[in-house]
Enzyme design. Structure first.
Site, PDB file in Angstrom:
ATOM      1  N   TYR A   1      -7.629   1.237   9.110  1.00  0.00           N
ATOM      2  CA  TYR A   1      -6.885   1.903   8.032  1.00  0.00           C
ATOM      3  C   TYR A   1      -7.764   2.081   6.803  1.00  0.00           C
ATOM      4  CZ  TYR A   1      -1.871   2.001   9.396  1.00  0.00           C
ATOM      5  OH  TYR A   1      -0.654   2.292   9.946  1.00  0.00           O
TER       6      TYR A   1
ATOM      7  N   ARG B   1     -13.217  12.692   0.546  1.00  0.00           N
ATOM      8  CA  ARG B   1     -12.739  14.078   0.671  1.00  0.00           C
ATOM      9  C   ARG B   1     -11.854  14.462  -0.519  1.00  0.00           C
ATOM     10  NH1 ARG B   1      -9.711  18.112   3.626  1.00  0.00           N
ATOM     11  NH2 ARG B   1      -9.490  19.469   1.820  1.00  0.00           N
TER      12      ARG B   1
ATOM     13  N   ASP C   1     -12.481  17.348  -3.735  1.00  0.00           N
ATOM     14  CA  ASP C   1     -11.510  18.301  -4.275  1.00  0.00           C
ATOM     15  C   ASP C   1     -11.391  18.146  -5.789  1.00  0.00           C
ATOM     16  OD1 ASP C   1     -10.912  19.291  -1.778  1.00  0.00           O
ATOM     17  OD2 ASP C   1      -9.189  17.980  -1.471  1.00  0.00           O
TER      18      ASP C   1
ATOM     19  N   MET D   1     -12.240  20.875  -8.815  1.00  0.00           N
ATOM     20  CA  MET D   1     -11.267  21.383  -9.796  1.00  0.00           C
ATOM     21  C   MET D   1     -11.786  21.227 -11.215  1.00  0.00           C
ATOM     22  SD  MET D   1      -7.491  20.217  -8.726  1.00  0.00           S
ATOM     23  CE  MET D   1      -7.851  18.663  -7.983  1.00  0.00           C
TER      24      MET D   1
ATOM     25  N   PHE E   1      -6.098  21.986  -5.227  1.00  0.00           N
ATOM     26  CA  PHE E   1      -5.236  21.035  -5.938  1.00  0.00           C
ATOM     27  C   PHE E   1      -4.126  20.514  -5.037  1.00  0.00           C
ATOM     28  CE2 PHE E   1      -3.152  24.904  -8.014  1.00  0.00           C
ATOM     29  CZ  PHE E   1      -1.902  24.749  -7.438  1.00  0.00           C
TER      30      PHE E   1
ATOM     31  N   ASN F   1      -2.055  -5.076   6.388  1.00  0.00           N
ATOM     32  CA  ASN F   1      -2.317  -5.459   7.757  1.00  0.00           C
ATOM     33  C   ASN F   1      -3.272  -6.626   7.851  1.00  0.00           C
ATOM     34  OD1 ASN F   1      -1.576  -4.185  10.433  1.00  0.00           O
ATOM     35  ND2 ASN F   1      -1.503  -2.442   9.062  1.00  0.00           N
TER      36      ASN F   1
ATOM     37  N   ASP G   1      -0.177 -12.993  14.237  1.00  0.00           N
ATOM     38  CA  ASP G   1      -0.230 -11.527  14.280  1.00  0.00           C
ATOM     39  C   ASP G   1       0.987 -10.984  13.536  1.00  0.00           C
ATOM     40  OD1 ASP G   1      -0.888  -8.881  14.895  1.00  0.00           O
ATOM     41  OD2 ASP G   1      -1.600  -9.426  16.878  1.00  0.00           O
TER      42      ASP G   1
ATOM     43  N   ASN H   1       2.314  -1.494  15.586  1.00  0.00           N
ATOM     44  CA  ASN H   1       1.365  -1.425  14.488  1.00  0.00           C
ATOM     45  C   ASN H   1       0.240  -0.437  14.814  1.00  0.00           C
ATOM     46  OD1 ASN H   1       0.468  -2.242  12.002  1.00  0.00           O
ATOM     47  ND2 ASN H   1      -0.645  -4.018  12.766  1.00  0.00           N
TER      48      ASN H   1
ATOM     49  N   SER I   1       1.564   3.039  14.594  1.00  0.00           N
ATOM     50  CA  SER I   1       1.633   3.462  13.189  1.00  0.00           C
ATOM     51  C   SER I   1       0.282   3.962  12.716  1.00  0.00           C
ATOM     52  CB  SER I   1       2.038   2.299  12.283  1.00  0.00           C
ATOM     53  OG  SER I   1       3.326   1.873  12.554  1.00  0.00           O
TER      54      SER I   1
ATOM     55  N   THR J   1      -0.783   7.829  11.550  1.00  0.00           N
ATOM     56  CA  THR J   1      -1.410   8.132  10.263  1.00  0.00           C
ATOM     57  C   THR J   1      -2.720   8.884  10.485  1.00  0.00           C
ATOM     58  OG1 THR J   1      -0.475   6.095   9.402  1.00  0.00           O
ATOM     59  CG2 THR J   1      -2.206   7.128   8.099  1.00  0.00           C
TER      60      THR J   1
ATOM     61  N   THR K   1       4.395   5.408   8.837  1.00  0.00           N
ATOM     62  CA  THR K   1       4.629   4.537   7.697  1.00  0.00           C
ATOM     63  C   THR K   1       5.975   3.829   7.805  1.00  0.00           C
ATOM     64  OG1 THR K   1       3.340   6.058   6.364  1.00  0.00           O
ATOM     65  CG2 THR K   1       4.709   4.489   5.193  1.00  0.00           C
TER      66      THR K   1
ATOM     67  N   THR L   1       5.597   0.992   9.998  1.00  0.00           N
ATOM     68  CA  THR L   1       4.878  -0.076   9.300  1.00  0.00           C
ATOM     69  C   THR L   1       5.833  -0.881   8.431  1.00  0.00           C
ATOM     70  OG1 THR L   1       2.871   1.245   9.236  1.00  0.00           O
ATOM     71  CG2 THR L   1       3.033  -0.547   7.665  1.00  0.00           C
TER      72      THR L   1
ATOM     73  N   THR M   1       7.745  -9.181  10.095  1.00  0.00           N
ATOM     74  CA  THR M   1       6.632 -10.130  10.065  1.00  0.00           C
ATOM     75  C   THR M   1       6.818 -11.145   8.943  1.00  0.00           C
ATOM     76  OG1 THR M   1       5.174  -8.401  10.898  1.00  0.00           O
ATOM     77  CG2 THR M   1       4.133 -10.319   9.903  1.00  0.00           C
TER      78      THR M   1
ATOM     79  N   HIS N   1       9.768   8.905  -6.143  1.00  0.00           N
ATOM     80  CA  HIS N   1       9.603   7.873  -7.152  1.00  0.00           C
ATOM     81  C   HIS N   1       9.406   6.491  -6.557  1.00  0.00           C
ATOM     82  CE1 HIS N   1       8.866   6.897 -11.195  1.00  0.00           C
ATOM     83  NE2 HIS N   1       9.383   5.732 -10.876  1.00  0.00           N
TER      84      HIS N   1
ATOM     85  N   GLU O   1       8.045   5.898  -3.913  1.00  0.00           N
ATOM     86  CA  GLU O   1       6.684   5.936  -3.363  1.00  0.00           C
ATOM     87  C   GLU O   1       5.658   5.395  -4.360  1.00  0.00           C
ATOM     88  OE1 GLU O   1       5.135   6.362  -0.682  1.00  0.00           O
ATOM     89  OE2 GLU O   1       3.117   7.045  -1.170  1.00  0.00           O
TER      90      GLU O   1
ATOM     91  N   TYR P   1       6.080   3.109  -6.416  1.00  0.00           N
ATOM     92  CA  TYR P   1       6.144   1.641  -6.411  1.00  0.00           C
ATOM     93  C   TYR P   1       5.707   1.078  -5.075  1.00  0.00           C
ATOM     94  CZ  TYR P   1       8.075   2.368 -10.889  1.00  0.00           C
ATOM     95  OH  TYR P   1       8.206   2.762 -12.180  1.00  0.00           O
TER      96      TYR P   1
ATOM     97  N   SER Q   1      -2.413 -10.198  -8.932  1.00  0.00           N
ATOM     98  CA  SER Q   1      -1.908 -11.558  -9.101  1.00  0.00           C
ATOM     99  C   SER Q   1      -2.784 -12.565  -8.370  1.00  0.00           C
ATOM    100  CB  SER Q   1      -0.471 -11.667  -8.581  1.00  0.00           C
ATOM    101  OG  SER Q   1       0.354 -10.720  -9.210  1.00  0.00           O
TER     102      SER Q   1
ATOM    103  N   SER R   1       9.055 -15.511 -12.385  1.00  0.00           N
ATOM    104  CA  SER R   1       9.209 -14.279 -13.166  1.00  0.00           C
ATOM    105  C   SER R   1       8.587 -13.100 -12.440  1.00  0.00           C
ATOM    106  CB  SER R   1       8.512 -14.414 -14.520  1.00  0.00           C
ATOM    107  OG  SER R   1       9.414 -14.850 -15.485  1.00  0.00           O
TER     108      SER R   1
ATOM    109  N   THR S   1       7.763  -4.539 -15.726  1.00  0.00           N
ATOM    110  CA  THR S   1       6.336  -4.239 -15.635  1.00  0.00           C
ATOM    111  C   THR S   1       5.582  -4.900 -16.780  1.00  0.00           C
ATOM    112  OG1 THR S   1       7.040  -2.115 -14.755  1.00  0.00           O
ATOM    113  CG2 THR S   1       4.714  -2.376 -15.204  1.00  0.00           C
TER     114      THR S   1
ATOM    115  N   LYS T   1       5.079  -8.535 -16.158  1.00  0.00           N
ATOM    116  CA  LYS T   1       3.964  -8.806 -15.252  1.00  0.00           C
ATOM    117  C   LYS T   1       2.641  -8.864 -16.010  1.00  0.00           C
ATOM    118  CE  LYS T   1       5.620  -7.159 -10.864  1.00  0.00           C
ATOM    119  NZ  LYS T   1       4.828  -7.393  -9.673  1.00  0.00           N
TER     120      LYS T   1
ATOM    121  N   HIS U   1      -1.066  11.153 -17.297  1.00  0.00           N
ATOM    122  CA  HIS U   1      -0.207   9.970 -17.144  1.00  0.00           C
ATOM    123  C   HIS U   1      -0.247   9.421 -15.727  1.00  0.00           C
ATOM    124  CE1 HIS U   1       3.153   7.297 -16.723  1.00  0.00           C
ATOM    125  NE2 HIS U   1       3.683   8.102 -15.823  1.00  0.00           N
ATOM    126  N   PHE U   2      -0.003  10.273 -14.731  1.00  0.00           N
ATOM    127  CA  PHE U   2       0.092   9.654 -13.409  1.00  0.00           C
ATOM    128  C   PHE U   2      -1.258   9.253 -12.845  1.00  0.00           C
ATOM    129  CE2 PHE U   2      -1.009  13.192 -10.757  1.00  0.00           C
ATOM    130  CZ  PHE U   2      -0.305  14.309 -11.155  1.00  0.00           C
ATOM    131  N   HIS U   3      -2.329   9.899 -13.319  1.00  0.00           N
ATOM    132  CA  HIS U   3      -3.641   9.364 -12.921  1.00  0.00           C
ATOM    133  C   HIS U   3      -3.910   8.031 -13.612  1.00  0.00           C
ATOM    134  CE1 HIS U   3      -4.283  13.420 -11.300  1.00  0.00           C
ATOM    135  NE2 HIS U   3      -5.164  12.844 -10.516  1.00  0.00           N
TER     136      HIS U   3
END
Lengths: 267, 195, 653
Positions: C68, C78, C82, C86, C109, C130, C141, C148, C151, C155, C207, C210, C217, C290, C292, C294, C305, C321, C365, C368, C425-427
């Site tokens: 994986y 790859r 891209d 851009m 894009f 995994n 295992d 597994n 899966s 992918t 997925t 998985t 497991t 959304h 996804e 998380y 952690s 906590s 968040t 954390k 923001h999302f990057h």
């Protein structure tokens, strides 16, 4: 293109942004500095701080670390509730009777209809300064998103549906408006001129549009609907009644009052 | 040694059954999204026919009866396997397959009839949602049938054992699950058209 | 549709080859050369048998995990190509066409986002899950080893479709979210969107399995004494992520299948006419989309952690906590999807409620971040590369969190939605939040998997290039967004934007150096593997069970199953001197045999996808039949396990 023009919506959105940003900086900047400080102070190679490998809980700290974000989000939440209602794009702005404009997104240009003045334009929209504007927006093609960045606000344009946006310009000048939602090859150039002018200039502009001899009808609309990139500004001196509503209705065979229902997969 | 390996086997089966419950939960989410989509699109007829013009009460009643009875027969098959009766297990499984195939046959007949009346899935948003919801259920039933026939073959080869009973148990769960989905289809898709 | 569809080749014809632009053509050549080069190399080394028995048919969670991650790293390269293309286009394209025609820019894009989310981040996360989770919970295992493997191969099949789209036909131009009606046949005919649909659909099935596999497991295969509240944080986050997967992925399946039905069978789920409703797509897509975020970021939080505790040589602060915060985030992630389209015209009440719900996620968040901070506090911090990534993450992530809260305020969203502010923001969440976490995990657990450490110097270089590169690439995008620059612009006419876009391009070049440093790190480390050898199995003074076994671990992981009495079980046993487990078991262990079912179903999945994309129906049904036959065949096969004797200490593979 002069981009300093502004209006009440843009000003309010901007102010809210800086207000929220400053509030968060109060917490975020100390967190970043503290992270760097702690990392340095407790470094294994020559750090000064005490070493307590089994220290893993503290009621006071726990309460504080849950408390700080809760308080901050609490404050922000009240702002959100208040400002979202105050700045609802569907809400008419106070003051004079708004100028009604209807916008139709095409590939890759914008058609503007002034239903009360019975005129239409392509890729150029003009309006008197300091008069509230009330846009009704739809699309003939893929989903677009209507925005005049200098005036703030943004709303999707969707086929068979109508959305609304209320704006106002406080200064005279020329701005660029555009589609913000990617919609194909001509997307980058899918802009229009937004002109804020004095009442007198606006009347002159309307007369100029009216003096042309091309009418918006089935034939000219079909021609206009053909995909084209960077289409020139064009004027239509007359428009059939209820043109906009009929364009919205023809997609569905069913009536959507407006797109105010995001009631998709949620149950 | 035998006892130990039985215990291991039992644990593996228990884990598989737990995993299967999780799969059913995931599948339940999938169906609820299909139901939600159907609800959103239920008025999007686009000038095409609606359910009241298409649905046939008799067909629906027969389909529903077949599927409900098959839920009973598969439970009987599982009970027979649990108590160690191979012949009875096989018999009830065969009956279940026949009932399931009957259900599918009626469904195919109904849907192809709609297509012949120019009321196929491409006619309107409503019909797209209808065909997709009912068709997804039908595909699940088909998968269940293939599964049941595989189990019949395996019972014949391997006889009744812990592993086989666990497999039948999972098929039974799956079959009951499809029954529940069908009750949803029955009461949310078909029934309102007759009221 | 007036397309010419032949029985044998569907709509596949000679015009599918990428002769339309030299850039696309060279991309195809590089892809082909890479594939061929790999085949030639394996043949030249005479390693086909070893590859087949040791890796491709393996059902060992550790081997699958490594495969994986290899897939993820290839796709990272790859996807990055891209990205930098851009950036170069936008740096050049002031009042000019740049070097990419619009259609090619659009494919880039779209493929960048699709690859980075589905074929870089997801496999990277799944690979780490995994490899590590069975070791952390003291298991031999995963619950379902063959599942597994299936899966993984699904992918891989999705990734294969993604790669082949560069050579045969074209990829989608509709962005990684594939919004209809633009992604419908009316506006985007051809195979591009179909490639997008089928590659994510097929990998999505993998997925989902998985997710099921890891829930079982974690909940059923823990070592004795490993109570839930003794589980390492990474395992906790893996559990939450798996739960999110099984609830969220059906929404992706439903939305993309409906889009495929619209495109292929002429249905009307999301079309403009005949009663379609594209708003439904957006709801369905983001009900998956959304959570996804998380699904990806929670395991990264778990890695941070682990890393922060190990390299501070200290117990994790506020473990309860952190556990509660993780579960709260997981639950809340399903309540906020509407914030992806505040500008759709929902009423003020709806927008405000979803805005507030979104901001509420900032609370757990934030907790954390504080907990990690107090883990460092009173510790002894070692600045190994994984720890550098963690500290870098903490500083950058709070900035991304701040811009996220701004975007969650509907009136601010109205003026920043669809701008590069959103892109920044999302990057800002996904590069420091997700990718830094995975890279930290990669460097942290690498010695466990291969028995030698990664070079520290190149690891640090990589970190600094990524950090500075990220800042240069994305801080300008925040500014550009506030200046009103939309995302996905192929050309533009505003001269004020260009300097910032050039800075962003320079940032991308630094990130390129970061990736080169990763390659160098691997190369240098392999060359010096004897000097970097990990002989103890515990190179970092670790705290959790995976460090209690040799590096690399034997196939069966634990000679005898450990008995856990505390959180940080291994650390505890080092302090108290109490051994974790009794002597090796006398009886032979059963471990699953290799299975060809995984590769077969992968190949079948690829045929289904390729057939569906090109309307080659026989191929599609052949693939489907092959998959069903493989599953049924497998179920007749009882002799699925092989005996090993841990006492002898011999590697069986």
């Amino acid at each position: 293109m002069k981009q300093v023009v502004t209006g009440p919506i843009a000003e309010a959105e901007n102010a809210l942004m800086w207000q929220a940003f400053s509030l968060m900086l109060v917490v975020v900047v100390p967190v970043i500095l503290l992270t760097l400080f702690v990392a340095w102070r407790y470094r294994a190679a020559g750090g000064q701080g005490a070493y307590k490998p089994d220290w893993d809980r503290s009621r006071i700290i726990e309460i504080t670390v849950w408390g700080i974000p809760i308080v901050m989000i609490g404050i922000l939440a009240t702002w959100v509730w208040d400002r979202t209602h105050a700045l609802d794009p569907y809400k008419q702005l106070p003051g004079a009777e708004p100028l009604r404009i209807e916008a139709i997104a095409l590939d890759w240009k914008w058609l503007f209809i002034y239903p009360d003045l019975n005129i239409a334009t392509v890729n150029q929209v003009a309006f008197p300064v300091e008069q509230p504007l009330s846009f009704r927006i739809t699309s003939e093609v893929a989903m677009n998103s209507f925005m005049i960045p200098a005036l703030g606000g943004q709303i999707y344009a969707m086929a068979g549906m109508e959305t609304q946006l209320n704006l106002q310009a406080n200064e005279i000048g020329a701005m660029q408006g555009r589609n913000m939602q990617f919609s194909g090859d001509g997307f980058s150039d899918q802009t229009f001129e937004a002109l804020s002018m004095s009442q007198i200039d606006f009347e002159a502009w309307v007369n100029k549009v009216r003096s042309g001899d091309s009418a918006l009808d089935q034939a000219s609309f079909a021609e206009l609907s053909k995909p084209s990139i960077d289409a020139p500004i064009a004027y239509f001196s007359t428009v059939p009644q209820d043109f906009f509503s009929r364009r919205v209705a023809h997609f569905m065979g069913m009536e959507h009052e407006h797109a105010g229902h995001s009631d998709g997969g949620d149950k | 040694m035998i006892a130990a390996s039985d215990k291991v086997e039992e644990q593996i089966d228990e884990e598989t059954e737990f995993g299967f419950w999780l799969y059913l939960m995931s599948d339940a989410v999938l169906f609820s999204l299909l139901f939600g989509t159907f609800a959103v699109m239920s008025s999007n007829l686009a000038g095409g026919p609606g359910g009241s013009a298409l649905f046939d009460m008799k067909n629906l009643a027969t389909q529903t009866a077949l599927l409900l009875v098959s839920s009973l027969t598969i439970a009987l098959a599982h009970h027979a396997a649990h108590t160690g009766h191979l012949a009875r297990t096989l018999g009830w499984l065969v009956v279940t397959c026949l009932l399931g195939a009957g259900f599918l046959g009626l469904e195919i007949k109904e849907l192809s009839g709609f297509v012949a009346q120019d009321a196929g899935p491409g006619r309107s948003g409503y019909l797209s949602a209808f065909f997709t919801l009912v068709g997804t259920h039908g595909l699940h039933v088909t998968a269940g049938l293939i599964w049941a026939m595989t189990l019949i073959a395996q019972f014949l080869i391997k006889g009744i054992g812990l592993r086989m009973t666990s497999r039948l148990y999972r098929l039974t769960l799956f079959w009951h699950f499809l029954d529940i989905v069908w009750i949803g289809v029955f009461s949310l898709v078909y029934l309102p058209e007759f009221l | 549709m007036t397309e010419n569809v032949s029985l044998l080749f569907g709509r596949l014809g000679p015009d599918a080859l990428p002769f339309y632009s030299w850039v696309a053509f060279s991309g195809a050549l590089v892809t082909l050369a890479g594939g061929l080069g790999f085949l030639i190399l394996v043949t030249w080394l005479g390693q086909w048998r070893a590859l087949w028995t040791g890796w491709l048919t393996s059902v060992d969670h550790k081997r699958i995990g490594i495969m994986y991650i290899v897939l993820a790293l290839i796709m990272l390269v790859r996807g990055f190509v891209d990205a930098i293309m851009m950036r170069l286009q936008q740096a050049m394209a002031l009042n000019s066409d740049g070097y990419l025609p619009p259609e090619h820019f659009e494919q880039i894009f779209s493929s960048h986002g699709t690859i980075m989310i589905f074929f870089m981040a997801m496999p990277f996360m799944t690979g780490l899950l995994n490899y590590i989770i069975p070791l952390q919970i003291g298991s031999r295992d995963v619950a379902f080893p063959v599942l597994n493997a299936i899966s993984f191969w699904l992918t891989a099949a999705g990734a294969g479709l993604m790669l082949i789209s560069l050579v045969i036909g074209r990829f989608s131009t509709a962005g990684w979210t594939g919004y209809p009606p633009y992604s419908g046949v009316e506006f985007t005919p051809g195979v591009g969107v179909d490639y997008w649909i089928w590659s994510i659909l097929i990998s999505g099935v993998g997925t989902t399995m998985t997710g099921i596999n890891f829930i079982v497991t974690i909940l059923r295969k823990r070592a004795p004494g490993m109570l839930l509240m003794r589980m390492p944080m990474f395992t906790w986050t893996g559990l939450c992520s798996s739960v999110l997967i099984i609830f969220a992925f059906p929404a992706l399946t439903v939305s993309t299948v409906m889009l495929a039905l619209d495109r292929t069978l002429g249905m009307h789920f999301f079309t403009n006419d005949s009663g379609g409703n594209m708003m439904n797509y957006m709801n369905l897509f983001w009900i998956w989309g959304h959570p996804e975020v998380y699904i990806l970021v929670l395991p990264a939080f778990g890695i941070f952690s682990e890393v922060v505790a190990t390299f501070s040589s200290k117990r994790l602060f506020g473990y309860p906590s952190l556990v509660y915060a993780t579960t709260v985030i997981a639950i809340l992630s399903f309540t906020v999807w509407l914030h992806h389209f505040f500008t759709m015209g929902a009423g003020a009440n709806v927008n405000a409620i979803f805005g507030i719900a979104t901001m509420v996620i900032a609370v757990p968040t934030g907790v954390k971040v504080f907990d990690w901070l107090f883990t460092m506090f009173r510790g002894r911090i070692r600045f190994e590369p994984p720890m550098k990534f963690t500290i870098g993450f903490m500083c950058l992530f709070v900035i991304g969190g701040m811009s996220g809260v701004l975007l969650a305020i509907p009136p601010i969203n109205y003026s920043t939605h669809n701008t590069t502010f959103l892109v920044a923001h999302f990057h800002n969440m996904i590069i420091p939040g997700v990718l830094f976490g995975y890279l930290a995990g990669y460097m942290y657990w690498f010695p466990k998997a291969f028995g030698f450490q990664l070079d520290r110097k190149w690891g640090s270089r990589s970190f600094w290039f990524w950090l500075v590169g990220f800042l240069l690439a994305f801080m300008p995008l925040y500014a550009l967004g506030l200046m009103g620059m939309p995302r996905r612009m192929e050309t533009y006419g505003n001269p004020e934007w260009q300097p910032l876009l050039i800075v962003a391009f320079i940032g991308a070049c630094l990130i390129l150096l970061g990736i080169v440093s990763l390659v160098m790190q691997l190369w240098v480390s392999i060359k010096q593997r004897d000097a970097l050898k990990d002989t103890t199995g515990d190179p970092w003074d670790g705290r959790t069970l995976e460090w209690s076994i040799p590096s690399p671990p034997p196939v069966w992981n634990f000679d005898s199953v450990p008995v856990v009495t505390a959180r940080d079980a291994f650390h505890e046993s080092k302090i108290t001197g109490v051994v974790l487990s009794v002597a090796p078991e006398e009886e032979p262990l059963l471990i699953p045999r290799n299975s060809t079912v995984g590769p077969i179903i992968g190949a079948a999945g690829f045929c289904v996808g390729f057939g569906a994309v090109w309307f080659i129906w026989w191929l599609m049904f052949a693939g489907l039949a092959l998959a069903i036959a493989a599953i049924i065949g497998r179920s007749f096969f009882d002799d699925t396990e092989v005996e090993v004797f841990p006492g002898e200490g011999a590697e069986s593979i």
